[in-house]
Design an enzyme around this catalytic site. Structure first.
Site, short mmCIF file in Angstrom:
data_model
loop_
_atom_site.label_atom_id
_atom_site.label_comp_id
_atom_site.label_asym_id
_atom_site.label_seq_id
_atom_site.Cartn_x
_atom_site.Cartn_y
_atom_site.Cartn_z
N CYS A 770 12.62 62.84 13.15
CA CYS A 770 11.64 62.36 12.17
C CYS A 770 12.18 62.50 10.75
O CYS A 770 11.92 61.67 9.89
CB CYS A 770 10.34 63.16 12.27
N PHE A 771 12.90 63.60 10.52
CA PHE A 771 13.36 63.93 9.17
C PHE A 771 14.86 63.69 8.99
O PHE A 771 15.43 64.08 7.98
CB PHE A 771 13.02 65.39 8.85
#
Length: 804
Positions: A770-771
């Site tokens: 996600c990051f």
């Protein structure tokens, strides 16, 4: 207005001496009259001096109209009294409105001559009359034709009359608000134009707030109803020459704003109001020039059916020349503005550090739209316009990407694709998608079994309401902890792989490029194939809206139909190379050979459907229609349409319906028309270029490590030794991005991060997709690190280590 004073020229007779003061135009007269003279004789003198018609004049004394046949003595006129002389408007078709306007003029006469208190009362009464009678038939037209606008403006401009001036301004402002009302727009333009003219006469123009308000209201009316010609017995209107009178001041204001924008980049100049006003007043003039050109060329008859009065309201040659000069000056100034932009953006990567779009540039696209429309009016102007934009295509692209957020008003840019870039076209297409709301409670949730990705995704996506899908997606795989955008990116790749898998018979891969697909004409072997095509349209639209590259591309015949463009022979080159070559040969064969019927072709086609072969006519009576040298082009076109359009029309239609479910409107064709096929390739598949290590490094940041640390040096050296496939697997492990955007790492929504963990050195790297975080501990040596990364860059196990 009149004052009466006693004279003393004859001791036996006395006479009145009248001081007649006219409000508009301002003028003072001195007259005399004897008490035995009639009111009519006094008015006759005034009519003679002023030129006003006697039958339209009347005298008001103490609020009452004096009878014309009575003498001054009989009327009881006293020394030092005030009389009001007003002109009665002919009632014509509007007797009630005429009477009301008489009252308006009488009140305005009182305002000019009475004390401040009574003047203010009269103005308040006047506002009440406007409120009550504005929509009375004929009121606004008679108001515009009367002296009322001039008198109100004179009161507004009256020296030493601050209180009455404010009330006059309030009265005019209220009139403007009434004029903007929906049921009053068609009759109000003439009156508002009169206010503009009178404010100009007294020198209240350009920057005067009341004048600007009047001009804006007039612009609103012109934009709503066009150039108004009035109605009834009053021929008051806004002429094209009236409209033209605003252009010089608006053009100068726009040029000044553009000059300021080059100097004061943090201030929005010119303003939106300046640009919109310029657009509003320029549009009817452009239309008139086009009409005049058509009249000259004989395209429109001058028989009275034309909406423009040929003799009275055509733009003069000098006015047309001035508009061309305005176009040239603005185009030259925009060229300078683009050069200024380029200087500010030298060596700055779009979206990168130091890349700034100044607010003062935000109006450039609107101005360019007006220049584009104007360029169509003058010979050679359009090519001049596109030449300037070709020189500054990168700056134009930066403006589009930076400032265009929604709507269709910038579609004109695509009228000449040579001035656009991929980023520009992609952005103009992407703004057709709705803005996703970050409301997690509204997200459409999915729990998918990896072994049933296609079937379960079909149930989740195919059965969902469109508004639910537009709100966002949240998904996770069964028996896996990972969630979030990284998992969603992986799901898109997997479900698209299933949709385009040949075993499901929905799509056919092109023989020469297995990445390229078009709908399978025989897809009906799948019992729910049309539902699956709608599902496929939804999935592809969602992937595009979230900028996920899924690794497949469309064949041209599919793309052309989605864009609503006719499919031709050249378009089928990849889809069916054999048919393409056969048709080319037919078109290039000797005519005599074709006419000998050596090929024995008629307008039919043999097709196979569910294991059975049958003959289908390409047109009515096709079995008996022999192909020859005269109709072979028609034969080839019908054959292509039947093979690649008619045979898959239902599939394409259902795919388009699914795609439209995700758009903010149903403009599927428009979405694809804004793109080139290559653009869509890049958006769906991503980059085919070799991964650049330098680009990778440039877009990677460090948390817990420093760029100079030995672990970071080892990492990049290990990456440099990897095969191209291993690098792609590592990127996928790191980000869940299977295919990089065409811009490379710059096209990702976030930089990549390498994070230091405190875990033992025998642990494998992990990631937070996600990051875009890759996490690993301090390994004891480069060999140990190489071994650990060798494990995770095996494609069949790479997906097991991403946690979110």
């Amino acid at each position: 207005m009149s004052d009466a004073e006693e004279g003393s020229t004859n001791p036996r007779r006395w006479k009145f001496q009248f001081f007649v003061r006219m409000v508009w135009p301002e003028r003072n007269l001195v007259m005399t009259a004897y008490p035995e003279e009639t009111v009519k004789s006094v008015l006759a003198q005034i009519a003679w001096v002023t030129g006003m018609p006697l039958k339209e004049l009347r005298v008001i004394y103490n609020g009452k109209q004096l009878q014309l046949e009575k003498t001054l003595e009989e009327c009881g006129i006293e020394n030092d009294c005030n009389l009001n002389i007003v002109g009665r408007l002919r009632s014509g078709l509007y007797p009630a409105a005429s009477h009301t306007i008489d009252c308006v003029l009488s009140l305005l006469g009182q305002v000019w001559t009475c004390n401040t208190q009574r003047s203010c009362e009269a103005l308040n009464t006047l506002t009440g009359l406007i409120t009550r009678y504005f929509n009375l038939p004929g009121f606004v037209e008679l108001f515009a034709a009367s002296n009322a606008p001039a008198m109100l403006v004179a009161v507004y401009n009256k020296p030493c009359g601050a209180r009455t001036g404010k009330l006059a301004e309030s009265c005019i402002t209220y009139f403007l608000s009434c004029a903007r009302a929906k049921n009053s727009q068609s009759v109000s333009s003439g009156a508002v134009m009169e206010f503009c003219k009178q404010l100009r006469k007294i020198g209240r123009g350009r920057d005067d707030h009341l004048y600007v308000s009047c001009r804006n209201t007039l612009g609103h009316l012109l934009e709503t109803i066009g150039v108004s010609y009035g109605s009834g017995s009053v021929k008051k209107r806004v002429s094209l020459h009236d409209v033209f009178s605003f252009v010089p001041e608006l053009a100068d204001r726009l040029l000044m704003g553009l000059d300021n924008s080059k100097q004061c980049r943090n201030i929005t100049r010119p303003s939106l109001g300046d640009v919109l006003d310029f657009k509003t007043f320029l549009a009817p003039l452009r239309n008139q020039i086009i009409l005049q050109q058509q009249l000259l060329r004989g395209f429109v008859s001058g028989d009275g059916n034309c909406s423009v009065e040929k003799d009275d309201d055509q733009l003069l040659a000098e006015e047309v020349d001035y508009l061309r000069l305005v176009f040239l000056r603005l185009l030259s100034t925009m060229d300078e503005c683009f050069n200024c932009m380029a200087e500010c953006m030298v060596d700055k990567e779009p979206g990168g550090k130091g890349f700034v779009l100044y607010p003062s540039w935000s109006m450039y696209l609107r101005i360019l739209k007006e220049l584009y429309d104007t360029s169509k009016v003058f010979d050679g102007a359009e090519e001049m316009f596109w030449t300037i934009l070709r020189l500054h295509k990168n700056m134009l692209s930066a403006l589009v990407v930076g400032f265009v957020r929604i709507g269709d008003e910038h579609r004109w840019i695509l009228d000449n694709r040579s001035v656009t870039t991929f980023e520009c076209r992609r952005h103009l297409a992407m703004v057709l998608f709705p803005i996703e709301r970050e409301d997690f409670d509204m997200f459409h949730e999915m729990l998918i079994d990896r072994s049933q990705v296609l079937a379960e995704s079909f149930e989740y996506i195919g059965g969902a309401k469109p508004e639910s899908l537009r709100s966002g997606l949240f998904m996770e795989f069964k028996n896996e902890e990972a969630t979030g955008p990284g998992v969603l990116r992986e799901w898109f790749v997997l479900v698209c792989r299933g949709i385009f898998d040949s075993r499901h018979a929905l799509f056919v891969a092109c023989p020469n490029d297995c990445r390229r697909f078009y709908p399978n004409p025989a897809s009906k072997v799948h019992p729910r194939h049309l539902e699956y095509f709608r599902f496929a349209g939804r999935v592809i639209a969602l992937a595009l809206s979230k900028k996920v590259q899924v690794g497949i591309v469309f064949d041209r015949v599919f793309f052309m139909q989605l864009a609503g463009i006719h499919v031709t022979l050249e378009d089928i080159r990849d889809a069916d190379p054999y048919l393409y070559r056969s048709c080319k040969q037919i078109l290039e064969m000797d005519a005599n050979f074709i006419d000998s019927d050596a090929l024995g072709l008629t307008f039919v086609r043999e097709v196979e459907e569910l294991g059975c072969r049958k003959v289908v006519e390409l047109c009515p009576g096709g079995k008996s229609l022999v192909m020859n040298s005269h109709n072979r082009e028609h034969y080839v076109d019908l054959l292509i349409q039947h093979c690649f359009v008619k045979s898959i029309s239902e599939q394409v239609s259902n795919f388009a319906k699914g795609f439209a479910d995700i758009l903010s409107s149903s403009k599927v064709q428009e979405f694809f028309q804004r793109l080139e096929l290559e653009d869509l390739d890049w958006m769906l598949h991503g980059s085919d270029n070799t991964i650049s290590i330098e680009d990778w490094k440039a877009h990677t940041k460090y948390q817990g490590y420093e760029e100079s640390d030995c672990e970071i040096s080892w990492f990049w050296e290990i990456v440099g030794r990897m095969s191209a496939q291993q690098r792609r697997v590592l990127i996928f492990f790191w980000t869940s991005v299977k295919y990089l955007p065409v811009e490379g790492f710059r096209g990702l929504p976030s930089p990549l991060f390498i994070c230091r963990t405190t875990e033992p050195s025998n642990r494998l790297p992990s990631s937070h997709t996600c990051f875009y975080q890759l996490c690993f501990p301090q390994y004891s040596s480069m060999a140990v690190m190489h071994d650990r990364f060798g494990v995770i860059t095996q494609e069949h196990i790479a997906c097991s280590f991403g946690t979110s």
